[in-house]
Design an enzyme around this catalytic site. Sequence first.
Site, short mmCIF file in Angstrom:
data_model
loop_
_atom_site.label_atom_id
_atom_site.label_comp_id
_atom_site.label_asym_id
_atom_site.label_seq_id
_atom_site.Cartn_x
_atom_site.Cartn_y
_atom_site.Cartn_z
N ARG A 161 0.84 -1.28 0.67
CA ARG A 161 -0.42 -0.25 -0.10
C ARG A 161 1.19 1.28 0.25
O ARG A 161 1.64 0.94 0.95
CB ARG A 161 -0.92 0.05 0.73
CG ARG A 161 -1.80 -0.96 1.43
CD ARG A 161 -2.70 -0.70 2.70
NE ARG A 161 -3.18 -1.93 2.84
CZ ARG A 161 -3.04 -3.37 3.53
NH1 ARG A 161 -2.28 -3.28 3.79
NH2 ARG A 161 -3.83 -4.36 3.56
N LYS A 186 -2.35 -1.77 8.00
CA LYS A 186 -3.22 -1.09 8.46
C LYS A 186 -2.85 -1.64 10.27
O LYS A 186 -3.21 -2.52 10.14
CB LYS A 186 -4.87 -1.56 7.91
CG LYS A 186 -4.38 -0.56 6.72
CD LYS A 186 -5.69 -0.82 5.86
CE LYS A 186 -5.99 -0.62 4.77
NZ LYS A 186 -7.31 -1.02 4.25
N HIS A 262 -2.40 2.05 -6.55
CA HIS A 262 -3.06 1.03 -6.20
C HIS A 262 -3.12 -0.39 -6.65
O HIS A 262 -3.73 -1.59 -6.71
CB HIS A 262 -4.26 1.22 -5.22
CG HIS A 262 -4.86 0.54 -4.03
ND1 HIS A 262 -4.31 0.41 -3.17
CD2 HIS A 262 -6.06 -0.63 -4.64
CE1 HIS A 262 -5.54 -0.60 -2.62
NE2 HIS A 262 -6.00 -1.30 -3.15
N ARG A 265 -0.51 -2.45 -7.10
CA ARG A 265 -0.93 -3.43 -5.94
C ARG A 265 -1.57 -4.43 -6.28
O ARG A 265 -1.56 -5.61 -5.76
CB ARG A 265 -1.64 -2.94 -4.88
CG ARG A 265 -2.65 -3.97 -3.08
CD ARG A 265 -2.40 -2.79 -2.12
NE ARG A 265 -3.61 -4.08 -1.00
CZ ARG A 265 -2.95 -4.67 -0.02
NH1 ARG A 265 -1.78 -4.87 -0.14
NH2 ARG A 265 -3.20 -5.03 0.48
N HIS A 288 -3.61 -8.72 4.35
CA HIS A 288 -5.51 -8.35 3.96
C HIS A 288 -5.98 -8.91 5.48
O HIS A 288 -5.07 -9.90 5.89
CB HIS A 288 -5.88 -9.33 2.98
CG HIS A 288 -6.11 -8.62 2.39
ND1 HIS A 288 -6.21 -9.38 1.01
CD2 HIS A 288 -5.61 -7.42 1.48
CE1 HIS A 288 -5.82 -8.43 -0.28
NE2 HIS A 288 -6.28 -7.66 0.35
N TYR A 297 -9.64 -11.45 -6.12
CA TYR A 297 -8.54 -11.48 -7.22
C TYR A 297 -8.46 -13.11 -7.69
O TYR A 297 -8.58 -12.89 -9.28
CB TYR A 297 -6.70 -11.43 -6.82
CG TYR A 297 -6.69 -10.19 -5.65
CD1 TYR A 297 -6.38 -9.30 -6.89
CD2 TYR A 297 -6.39 -10.24 -4.38
CE1 TYR A 297 -6.15 -7.65 -6.09
CE2 TYR A 297 -5.99 -8.72 -4.38
CZ TYR A 297 -6.61 -7.62 -5.09
OH TYR A 297 -6.43 -6.26 -3.76
#
Length: 340
Positions: A161, A186, A262, A265, A288, A297
């Site tokens: 990210r 995150k 992004h 990514r 994730h 994906y």
Amino acid sequence: METTDFAHWIGRFFTVYLIDERSCSHLTVDSYRVAIIMYLDYMEESRDIKPEKMELKNFTKESVEGFLDWLQKEKEASISTRNQKLAAIKSFARYLQEKVPDYMEEYQKILSIPTEKAPAHEISYLKPEGVKLLISQIDLRKRNGLRDLLIMSLLYTVGLRVSELTEIRVGDLQLSYPPSMKVHGKGDKTRQVPIAPEVLPRLREYLKRMKYDLAIDASEPLFKNHHKEQFTRRGIAYLVTKYADMARKINPAIIPADMSPHKLRHTAAMEMLGSGVDLMQIKDILGHASLTSTEVYAKADPKFKSKAVEMASKKQFLPEAVSEAEGNWNLNEWLKSLGK
């Protein structure tokens, strides 16, 4: 001027609850701050209630729904943006349920406001020829060419990210075998991601050129802008857009018009999937919290869907003191100052 009950509790929500009790990342706090500022802007513009006059009794389901409609109709916000702002407001409502039960019924009504389901968007990513063309636009003879190549390479090879890329410090690198780097993701979670063999020599060259020592300069940002400061998300987006614009002039068919960091990514995830990496490993590399995010994906390309989801399903995994301002205090200005 005395502060209102709304100002008092919004202050504690940001400075005590989110930071001290929940240990939210600065990105989360900033996202919530922007949501509350926009809600207060709506209350002033549409309901003639200035931020400094805002009271808890005005914080109602009806006002929140009006704000959400205003966002979409007047500000042309997307469903995703609308849902993000609602999530921030709901977080404040949950907090108030415990602290100020006087308006409990109204808070529960706010919490009952549903999120809107956004239409499924096709994942946009670059094919190998698009990546090759994009990377080829970087001139290594230029002063920042090597830096830009590494930035693009890390976005592409491990799907970082932008916020993670800008936070990489020199001390986060581990160049001994197996080469890897610590990524700050995150929720202040960290993870180790591999450094691709093709990237390692360039990285060593860059460290030498910058005269970085892994131990001595451990706290230094790995990548700095032309002001010799840590890159911002906007700065990284500018770089990607610049090279994408150059590549699009050569072959517009393989470079999306809305190229962004992004998308690199997404490209990394699709490349890993196509190379046979199973979803659990991709999940860990991308950071994730849930496998559900990674499965998107596999579903993006029918040829991966059955095999990848089947492989993933066979594995087990785990889900995943306030100082009160005195005098002529402006709530909106205070909220805005938190982002500085």
